[in-house]
Design a protein around this motif. Sequence first.
Motif, PDB file in Angstrom:
ATOM      1  N   ARG A  56      28.876  17.177  33.065  1.00 20.66           N
ATOM      2  CA  ARG A  56      28.576  16.013  32.234  1.00 20.66           C
ATOM      3  C   ARG A  56      29.306  14.793  32.808  1.00 20.66           C
ATOM      4  O   ARG A  56      30.467  14.893  33.197  1.00 20.66           O
TER       5      ARG A  56
ATOM      6  N   TYR B 223      35.245  19.993  27.532  1.00 20.82           N
ATOM      7  CA  TYR B 223      34.558  18.724  27.283  1.00 20.82           C
ATOM      8  C   TYR B 223      35.247  17.883  26.217  1.00 20.82           C
ATOM      9  O   TYR B 223      35.468  16.679  26.411  1.00 20.82           O
TER      10      TYR B 223
ATOM     11  N   ARG C  33      37.088  14.355  26.967  1.00 24.41           N
ATOM     12  CA  ARG C  33      36.606  13.129  26.321  1.00 24.41           C
ATOM     13  C   ARG C  33      37.761  12.404  25.647  1.00 24.41           C
ATOM     14  O   ARG C  33      37.894  11.187  25.746  1.00 24.41           O
TER      15      ARG C  33
END
Length: 316
Positions: free
Chosen positions: A121, A74, A78
Motif C-alpha cells: 500500500r 498497516y 499509518r
Amino acid sequence: MPDIKVTCTSDKNVSIAFTWDGFHPFHLLALDGIYGYDCTVTTSENTTTDGSTYQGSTAKERNIVITAEMDGDYKKNRELLYRVFPKGRTGTFTYEEDGDVKTIEYEVEGVTPGATTGVVRDYTISLICTDPYFKDLSDIEVVMASWVSDWYFENGFDIEGVEFGHREAELVKEIENDSGADNIGITGIFRADGTVKNPAIYHSESGKYIRVGYSGNDFELQSGQYVIIFTHTGKKNIYLLDGVTQAEIEEHRDRYGMIDWDEVTALYGTIINQYLDEDGDFIQLQDGTNTITYNAERGINYLSVSVYYRISYLGV
C-alpha cells in the motif's frame, strides 16, 4: 539505484526513514522536487527599445513529494506517518547520498493514501519548503581575532615572567562559496576584552557593511559583553549579551559541536537593532569569493571576532 536515504524528522523529534532498498518500514518509490529549482524573473518593459530590462530574480518555494509504500503493519505505519507529518507543523528533511548529507526545513502540506487494500500500500507525502535551499548539517566557523592560551601544565615560572596567552588577529578573511547560491546569511560574533566603540564587519566585493553604532548614536561594547549579528533572510537582528560567561555559552552546543547561537540569544540576548547604522546593510555571502574584514572606531585590539556561515545549495 544509488545509495540514497531520506529521513524526515518532525519538530517533536519523531523520525522516519525512506530508502530504495527494502521496507524499513517504508520502501521509497519516487522522490520529486529535490534536484532542480524554479525562479521568478522580474523584468520591466522599455518604452523606446525592443525587449525588456532585467530587474532581478528570486527562487520559488520548493515542493518535495515523497511516494513510498509499505507491505505490513498497516495501522502502526499509518500512525507513524501521522506523527511524523502532523497538520500545520514543521520538520527537517535530510538527504544522504554516497556519504554526502544535506538538509532542508519544511512545512507539511499533506499525506495522501493510494491503494488501501492489498499487500503493498502506498502513500504520497507533500512538503513545502519556504526556504528553497538545501544546507549543510552544521555551520562553519571563521575566527578572525581571538586570544590563544599559552598556559600549560606542568609550568615553571621564569624570573622574567611567563606569557599566559597571545592575541591572533587577521583583519581579512576569504570565504569561498562554490555552491551557486547567493544571499547566504552569516552570524557575526563580537566579544570585547575592553571598551570597543562602533564595531563593524565589511564585505569587500559588494562594498556593503554592517556597523553597530554610528555618529550621533554611538555604541560601546564593554569588557565581557558580546554582540551577535544575524543576517539570515527572515532572521535579521542584532543582540547584546551582557553578564553571560563563556562557560554558559559553551553549554549550548549542537550535536555537531557548534554553538547554537539561536538558542543562546533566545535565552540571554537583548535586541539592539536601534544601533544599526542606517547606511549599512545585513551583509550576506554571494556565489564565489567573499572577502570579510572588520574594524572599530576605538578599541579594535580588545575585539575578538568570529563569523559563522552555512553553505546553501540549489539542489542535492
